[in-house]
Design an enzyme around this catalytic site. Structure first.
Site, short mmCIF file in Angstrom:
data_model
loop_
_atom_site.label_atom_id
_atom_site.label_comp_id
_atom_site.label_asym_id
_atom_site.label_seq_id
_atom_site.Cartn_x
_atom_site.Cartn_y
_atom_site.Cartn_z
N HIS A 1 0.84 -1.21 0.00
CA HIS A 1 0.00 0.00 0.00
C HIS A 1 0.87 1.26 0.00
O HIS A 1 0.56 2.24 -0.67
CB HIS A 1 -0.91 0.02 1.24
CG HIS A 1 -1.86 -1.15 1.33
ND1 HIS A 1 -2.02 -1.90 2.47
CD2 HIS A 1 -2.69 -1.69 0.42
CE1 HIS A 1 -2.92 -2.84 2.25
NE2 HIS A 1 -3.33 -2.75 1.02
N LYS B 1 -17.14 -4.62 9.21
CA LYS B 1 -17.16 -4.78 10.68
C LYS B 1 -16.05 -5.68 11.21
O LYS B 1 -15.53 -5.47 12.29
CB LYS B 1 -18.51 -5.36 11.10
CG LYS B 1 -19.73 -4.56 10.62
CD LYS B 1 -20.44 -3.90 11.78
CE LYS B 1 -21.67 -3.13 11.44
NZ LYS B 1 -21.69 -2.29 10.29
N ARG C 1 -2.18 -6.04 -8.54
CA ARG C 1 -0.94 -6.77 -8.28
C ARG C 1 -0.69 -7.84 -9.33
O ARG C 1 0.44 -8.17 -9.64
CB ARG C 1 -0.99 -7.41 -6.89
CG ARG C 1 -1.01 -6.40 -5.75
CD ARG C 1 -1.44 -7.02 -4.45
NE ARG C 1 -2.82 -7.49 -4.55
CZ ARG C 1 -3.45 -8.14 -3.59
NH1 ARG C 1 -2.83 -8.41 -2.48
NH2 ARG C 1 -4.70 -8.53 -3.77
N SER D 1 -2.89 -8.14 3.19
CA SER D 1 -3.08 -7.89 4.62
C SER D 1 -3.48 -9.17 5.35
O SER D 1 -3.06 -9.42 6.48
CB SER D 1 -4.15 -6.82 4.82
OG SER D 1 -3.75 -5.62 4.22
N1 COA Z 1 -0.22 -4.13 -1.69
C1 COA Z 1 -0.65 -4.94 -0.75
N2 COA Z 1 -1.89 -5.42 -0.67
C2 COA Z 1 -2.75 -5.01 -1.61
C3 COA Z 1 -2.37 -4.15 -2.63
C4 COA Z 1 -1.04 -3.70 -2.66
N3 COA Z 1 -0.59 -2.87 -3.60
N4 COA Z 1 -3.43 -3.95 -3.41
C5 COA Z 1 -4.44 -4.64 -2.88
N5 COA Z 1 -4.03 -5.29 -1.80
C6 COA Z 1 -4.81 -6.21 -0.98
C7 COA Z 1 -5.33 -5.64 0.28
O1 COA Z 1 -4.37 -5.66 1.30
C8 COA Z 1 -6.45 -6.58 0.59
O2 COA Z 1 -5.93 -7.78 1.07
P1 COA Z 1 -6.76 -8.71 2.02
O3 COA Z 1 -7.98 -9.13 1.24
O4 COA Z 1 -5.81 -9.80 2.27
O5 COA Z 1 -7.09 -7.89 3.22
C9 COA Z 1 -7.02 -6.86 -0.79
O6 COA Z 1 -5.98 -6.59 -1.70
C10 COA Z 1 -8.21 -6.02 -1.09
O7 COA Z 1 -7.89 -4.66 -0.94
P2 COA Z 1 -8.70 -3.57 -0.11
O8 COA Z 1 -7.93 -2.34 -0.17
O9 COA Z 1 -9.08 -4.03 1.22
O10 COA Z 1 -9.92 -3.38 -0.97
P3 COA Z 1 -11.25 -4.14 -0.94
O11 COA Z 1 -11.33 -4.96 -2.14
O12 COA Z 1 -11.53 -4.77 0.37
O13 COA Z 1 -12.18 -2.88 -1.17
C11 COA Z 1 -13.09 -0.80 -0.57
C12 COA Z 1 -12.42 -2.06 -0.11
C13 COA Z 1 -13.19 0.01 0.69
C14 COA Z 1 -12.25 -0.02 -1.57
C15 COA Z 1 -14.44 -1.07 -1.24
O14 COA Z 1 -15.13 -2.09 -0.54
C16 COA Z 1 -15.30 0.18 -1.17
O15 COA Z 1 -15.12 1.05 -1.98
N6 COA Z 1 -16.20 0.26 -0.17
C17 COA Z 1 -17.03 1.42 0.09
C18 COA Z 1 -18.47 1.14 -0.26
C19 COA Z 1 -18.66 1.26 -1.75
O16 COA Z 1 -18.50 2.29 -2.35
N7 COA Z 1 -19.05 0.13 -2.35
C20 COA Z 1 -19.28 0.04 -3.77
C21 COA Z 1 -18.05 -0.36 -4.49
S1 COA Z 1 -18.42 -0.64 -6.21
#
Ligand code: COA
Length: 159
Positions: A18, A41, A90, A128
């Site tokens: 990140h 949550k 990635r 993560s």
């Molecule tokens: N380096 C390390 N890890 C990375 C990475 C990088 N460059 N890029 C992505 N990752 C990993 C994250 O660590 C995470 O790993 P994990 O699943 O092991 O925890 C995974 O990729 C997903 O990344 P994350 O940043 O947690 O994104 P997400 O896919 O969980 O999405 C939001 C989270 C908050 C961006 C998304 O749910 C959101 O926008 N929510 C708000 C509500 C909304 O608008 N919803 C509609 C969306 S269309």
């Protein structure tokens, strides 16, 4: 032209992957919000803990502001005056999911564009979830996360 971007994620915890992405983004965009989602949550770290860790690690990036959000990412982008959402790809595995999310976000708000950035090769395998699993079993995660995160995870898993 001044462009403000938002880099949203769960960041539970923030990893060097990140940090790599936000550093690249800070070199491209005028201002970047590192936006921590307070919408799921079941996180190990509270939003306050994730916020403090991010601030302690990202302070050298002067055009980056850490914030949290508890609504749609597109709505948060509009509130913050950001017209770009940054997401990290990635590997090919990330692409389908990210492309679906970018398409949905575009339908929700056509004025906000998603931009994909690729982390450095040696950071492309970090997640993560894997970091937490390794730390929970007493493994060394110092190659994947900042020292402040190492300390925080140690304290969490020794409770
Ligand atoms: N380096 C390390 N890890 C990375 C990475 C990088 N460059 N890029 C992505 N990752 C990993 C994250 O660590 C995470 O790993 P994990 O699943 O092991 O925890 C995974 O990729 C997903 O990344 P994350 O940043 O947690 O994104 P997400 O896919 O969980 O999405 C939001 C989270 C908050 C961006 C998304 O749910 C959101 O926008 N929510 C708000 C509500 C909304 O608008 N919803 C509609 C969306 S269309």
């Amino acid at each position: 032209m001044k462009i403000t971007a938002i880099y949203p994620g769960t960041f539970d915890p923030i990893t060097l992957g990140h940090v790599d992405i936000i550093t690249r983004a800070s070199m491209i965009f005028t201002k970047v919000f590192f936006a921590i989602a307070d919408v799921q949550k079941d996180t190990l770290l509270s939003v306050e803990e994730r916020f403090e860790l991010a601030k302690s690690i990202l302070f050298p990036l002067t055009n980056v502001q850490v914030c949290s959000f508890d609504k749609l990412v597109t709505a948060s982008a509009v509130d913050l005056g950001a017209n770009v959402i940054i997401r990290s790809i990635r590997s090919a595995d990330d692409f389908d999911y990210e492309s679906q999310m970018a398409g949905m976000n575009r339908r929700l708000c056509a004025s906000v564009e998603t931009v994909f950035l690729k982390p450095a090769e040696h950071l492309s395998f970090i997640s993560s979830t894997l970091v937490k699993e390794i730390a929970s079993l007493g493994g060394d995660v110092s190659e994947f996360v900042d020292q402040n995160v190492v300390v925080k995870l140690k304290s969490k898993f020794s409770q």
